[in-house]
Scaffold this active site. Structure first.
Site, PDB file in Angstrom:
ATOM      1  N   LYS A 122       0.822  -1.218   0.000  1.00  0.00           N
ATOM      2  CA  LYS A 122       0.000   0.000   0.000  1.00  0.00           C
ATOM      3  C   LYS A 122       0.850   1.259   0.000  1.00  0.00           C
ATOM      4  CE  LYS A 122      -4.269  -1.653   2.158  1.00  0.00           C
ATOM      5  NZ  LYS A 122      -5.240  -1.426   3.232  1.00  0.00           N
ATOM      6  N   LYS A 206      -4.913  -8.843  -7.338  1.00  0.00           N
ATOM      7  CA  LYS A 206      -6.114  -9.114  -6.551  1.00  0.00           C
ATOM      8  C   LYS A 206      -7.268  -8.203  -6.961  1.00  0.00           C
ATOM      9  CE  LYS A 206      -6.142  -7.588  -2.408  1.00  0.00           C
ATOM     10  NZ  LYS A 206      -6.012  -7.177  -1.012  1.00  0.00           N
ATOM     11  N   LYS A 209     -10.915  -2.841  -4.151  1.00  0.00           N
ATOM     12  CA  LYS A 209     -11.665  -1.582  -4.203  1.00  0.00           C
ATOM     13  C   LYS A 209     -10.813  -0.462  -4.762  1.00  0.00           C
ATOM     14  CE  LYS A 209     -14.004  -2.462   0.160  1.00  0.00           C
ATOM     15  NZ  LYS A 209     -13.886  -2.289   1.603  1.00  0.00           N
TER      16      LYS A 209
END
Ligand code: AMP
Ligand code: TRP
Length: 346
Positions: A122, A206, A209
């Site tokens: 992230k 993956k 969102k």
């Protein structure tokens, strides 16, 4: 005043899980997490929350955060959680999570957090620009779980490392403060065909969102036409489907679509291939789209109805927060005694 050591947790099976309040829920959330919560409510005490504290580790628009929180709660209920049995609440409404998180910040080691792959993914190249919260995120997650002395946590594959950290924190706390078994060594419930759903645009990343392309995911609130269109446009290869699961090995997109079909229909991939082997995506994709619409359509309809009744959702969330606090607060009190914090002796 001497304090007796609290007993090791020996209560019933307790389940905890959460989904971040950070925008539209998708098929990966459904297959990896939400769907798994439902049968557990029959066998265990379930504490299923909306992770709004985790959501703000990256920027969330204050004008829509509460609506996103209600939307996740609506998804839980639409998927089949019964708010009378399962305890459904916003994480930020139960302050015991934060009380325990601070203590756990002082138990977890920097070296443990430095190994967390999700933070590395992230934060990318510029970790110094991320919030401190994003870094200590897994410590808060451990507190979410252990404040209920949870025995089991149903989650997708990507949470495996956070669950290992939770066990490490529990073990170190129990050991440091001489309270064997006080925090249980929680088990992750990850297995299953939907544990890692991949993007429809790239079978090696993956479904998420945060992917900028909406065509990478199927959202629980997508209408039937949108679902069909996204499946039709999903990336594939030109080969027909193979006879065996081994034949999917170097074909990540095909493997993902067969995996989604298997998870949605409750079959093994081998069973799906037994039916579709030798057929091309021209046949398989429409069948997959029909199946996805049949499963997700009623969930989306129920979610929309619930989102249209925020007062009802708020009653459920308030009641859930009250019931959650009843279980969590005594655990925090016992933890504070173990740490040795001041308590009035009068
Ligand atoms: P999040 O949206 O990150 O809060 O994730 C909520 C739950 O959905 C967690 O249990 C995740 O492991 C699970 N999840 C998220 N993305 C996927 C995916 N692509 N496949 C399977 N499970 C997922
Ligand atoms: N980190 C989880 C995710 O992104 C969400 C979460 C927060 C969670 N606290 C939790 C999941 C406790 C299970 C248990 O998916």
């Amino acid at each position: 005043m001497t304090q007796s050591t609290p007993a090791a947790y020996q209560g019933p099976m307790r389940v905890v899980s959460g989904v971040q309040a950070s925008g539209a829920l998708h098929l990966g959330n459904y297959l990896g997490a939400l769907r798994k919560f439902v049968p557990l409510q029959d066998e265990a005490q379930c504490f299923i929350f909306v992770a709004d504290l985790h959501a703000i580790t990256v920027w969330q628009d204050p004008a829509i955060l509460a609506a996103q929180t209600r939307e996740v709660a609506a998804a839980y209920i639409a998927c089949g959680l019964d708010p009378k049995r399962a305890v459904i609440f916003p994480q930020s409404a139960v302050r015991a999570h934060l009380d325990l998180a601070w203590i756990f910040n002082c138990v977890a080691r920097i070296g443990w957090l430095d190994r967390m792959t999700q933070f590395k993914e992230k934060s990318g190249k510029h970790k110094e620009r991320e919030s401190v919260g994003l870094y200590t995120y897994p410590v808060l997650q451990a507190a979410d779980i252990l404040v209920y002395q949870a025995t089991h946590v149903p989650v997708g594959e990507d949470q495996k490392q956070h669950l290992e950290l939770t066990r490490d924190i529990a073990a170190k706390f129990n050991n440091d403060f001489g309270a064997p078994g006080f925090f249980p060594l929680t088990e992750a419930l990850i297995e299953g065909p939907g544990a890692r759903i991949m993007s429809l645009r790239d079978g090696r990343s993956k479904m998420s969102k945060s992917d900028p392309s909406d065509y990478s995911r199927i959202n629980l609130l997508d209408d039937a036409d949108t679902v069909a269109q996204k499946v039709r446009k999903a990336r594939t290869d030109p080969e027909p489907l193979p006879e065996t699961v081994e034949g999917l090995a170097e074909r990540p997109e095909a493997d993902n679509l067969v995996g989604i079909y298997a998870a949605l229909s409750g079959q093994a991939k081998a069973e799906v291939l037994a039916r579709y082997a030798g057929q091309g995506f021209g046949t398989f994709k429409p069948a997959l789209a029909d199946l996805a619409v049949a499963v997700l359509g009623p969930i989306g309809t129920e979610m929309r109805r619930l989102i249209g009744d925020p007062a009802e959702l708020d009653r459920i969330l308030l009641d859930g927060a009250r019931r959650a606090a009843e279980t969590a607060e005594p655990v925090v009190e016992a933890t504070k005694r173990l740490v040795g914090f001041w308590q009035a002796e009068v």
